[in-house]
Design an enzyme around this catalytic site. Sequence first.
Site, mmCIF file in Angstrom:
data_model
loop_
_atom_site.group_PDB
_atom_site.id
_atom_site.type_symbol
_atom_site.label_atom_id
_atom_site.label_comp_id
_atom_site.label_asym_id
_atom_site.label_seq_id
_atom_site.Cartn_x
_atom_site.Cartn_y
_atom_site.Cartn_z
ATOM 1 N N SER A 8 0.791 -1.148 0.023
ATOM 2 C CA SER A 8 0.067 0.013 -0.145
ATOM 3 C C SER A 8 0.925 1.243 -0.116
ATOM 4 C CB SER A 8 -0.740 0.055 1.188
ATOM 5 O OG SER A 8 -0.183 0.053 2.421
ATOM 6 N N ASP A 62 8.278 -6.198 4.192
ATOM 7 C CA ASP A 62 7.973 -5.548 5.505
ATOM 8 C C ASP A 62 9.366 -4.899 5.971
ATOM 9 O OD1 ASP A 62 5.987 -4.550 7.044
ATOM 10 O OD2 ASP A 62 6.011 -6.266 8.437
ATOM 11 N N SER A 63 9.207 -3.691 6.077
ATOM 12 C CA SER A 63 10.480 -3.091 6.740
ATOM 13 C C SER A 63 10.296 -2.481 7.967
ATOM 14 C CB SER A 63 11.074 -2.148 5.887
ATOM 15 O OG SER A 63 10.039 -1.502 5.241
ATOM 16 N N PHE A 137 11.610 8.575 1.964
ATOM 17 C CA PHE A 137 10.233 8.592 2.605
ATOM 18 C C PHE A 137 10.633 8.122 4.176
ATOM 19 C CE2 PHE A 137 9.206 4.149 2.756
ATOM 20 C CZ PHE A 137 10.145 3.362 1.763
ATOM 21 N N LYS A 159 21.096 5.750 -1.143
ATOM 22 C CA LYS A 159 20.377 4.789 -0.465
ATOM 23 C C LYS A 159 20.048 3.716 -1.560
ATOM 24 C CE LYS A 159 15.667 4.233 1.317
ATOM 25 N NZ LYS A 159 14.431 4.462 1.540
ATOM 26 N N HIS A 164 18.648 -1.416 2.808
ATOM 27 C CA HIS A 164 18.220 -2.977 3.257
ATOM 28 C C HIS A 164 17.342 -3.272 2.318
ATOM 29 C CE1 HIS A 164 15.640 0.573 3.843
ATOM 30 N NE2 HIS A 164 14.662 -0.058 4.607
HETATM 31 P P1 ITT Z 1 2.989 -2.001 3.431
HETATM 32 O O1 ITT Z 1 1.551 -1.991 2.511
HETATM 33 O O2 ITT Z 1 4.011 -2.647 2.262
HETATM 34 O O3 ITT Z 1 2.975 -3.048 4.339
HETATM 35 P P2 ITT Z 1 4.054 0.052 4.879
HETATM 36 O O4 ITT Z 1 3.814 1.517 4.714
HETATM 37 O O5 ITT Z 1 2.860 -0.195 6.203
HETATM 38 O O6 ITT Z 1 3.368 -0.757 3.474
HETATM 39 P P3 ITT Z 1 5.930 -1.163 6.107
HETATM 40 O O7 ITT Z 1 5.161 -1.382 7.355
HETATM 41 O O8 ITT Z 1 7.085 -2.168 5.624
HETATM 42 O O9 ITT Z 1 5.327 -0.414 5.152
HETATM 43 O O10 ITT Z 1 6.952 0.166 6.793
HETATM 44 C C1 ITT Z 1 7.196 0.496 8.094
HETATM 45 C C2 ITT Z 1 7.525 1.957 7.952
HETATM 46 O O11 ITT Z 1 9.104 1.910 8.262
HETATM 47 C C3 ITT Z 1 7.208 2.919 7.029
HETATM 48 O O12 ITT Z 1 5.840 3.291 7.386
HETATM 49 C C4 ITT Z 1 8.240 3.728 6.919
HETATM 50 O O13 ITT Z 1 8.027 4.927 7.691
HETATM 51 C C5 ITT Z 1 9.321 3.004 7.489
HETATM 52 N N1 ITT Z 1 10.500 2.767 6.489
HETATM 53 C C6 ITT Z 1 10.164 1.373 5.812
HETATM 54 N N2 ITT Z 1 11.241 1.427 4.899
HETATM 55 C C7 ITT Z 1 12.140 2.658 5.020
HETATM 56 C C8 ITT Z 1 12.917 3.131 4.018
HETATM 57 O O14 ITT Z 1 13.419 2.513 3.353
HETATM 58 N N3 ITT Z 1 13.450 4.420 4.494
HETATM 59 C C9 ITT Z 1 12.687 5.046 5.539
HETATM 60 N N4 ITT Z 1 11.675 4.435 6.322
HETATM 61 C C10 ITT Z 1 11.323 3.366 5.894
#
Ligand code: ITT
Length: 181
Positions: A8, A62-63, A137, A159, A164
């Site tokens: 999303s 997922d991050s 972001f 980046k 990651h």
């Molecule tokens: P999904 O639908 O893919 O789950 P999401 O926005 O919920 O989208 P995540 O749970 O994976 O995504 O991300 C967790 C948070 O971590 C996300 O809202 C970002 O604020 C932060 N984040 C993830 N990847 C990042 C990146 O590459 N750089 C900076 N912040 C990041």
Amino acid sequence: MKLYFITSNRNKYEEVKNFLERHGIKVEWINQRYVEIQAENLEDVVRYAIERINVENSFIEDSGLFIKALNGFPGVYSSYVYKTLGLNGILKLLEGIENREAYFVSVIGLKYKSDVKIFKGIVEGYISKEIRGSKGFGFDPIFIPKGYDKTFAEDYELKNRISHRVKALEKMIKYVKLLEE
Ligand code: ITT
């Protein structure tokens, strides 16, 4: 070769698409949320979700940001903490704390040729003292990768070479290319 990316998050989609297309893999975006269980690590969240997604040749990612002085917080709660505390909230939590070490983790769950595979990437770094830069972001404006002095939001090109996400994607690319041969 084409894969479906279920997320999303538009920023994530753009990063992933640019990287995979440079490696000859087309990406189609499925802008959708998936069921995220409450778990203590990203691998469990991703495995549970991808095993229940009925789209062949698709993947999710997922991050999270893990801050050492906060015992790994926000970690699996990164998305919620970003929305509630925000960047300033994180900087406040770290006020007066010397150890600013942190790392980003990306976990990809891939469903390919009916098999489920998990790929993980990590980038180590530090939380900056202030918000810097406007690219990228999420937590990019407060994350400085180890060995550099700019945040990901100041050097977005960097980046997209060392993140990651890119590390996890490289593992996935290797895997799908092997299966294609
Ligand atoms: P999904 O639908 O893919 O789950 P999401 O926005 O919920 O989208 P995540 O749970 O994976 O995504 O991300 C967790 C948070 O971590 C996300 O809202 C970002 O604020 C932060 N984040 C993830 N990847 C990042 C990146 O590459 N750089 C900076 N912040 C990041």
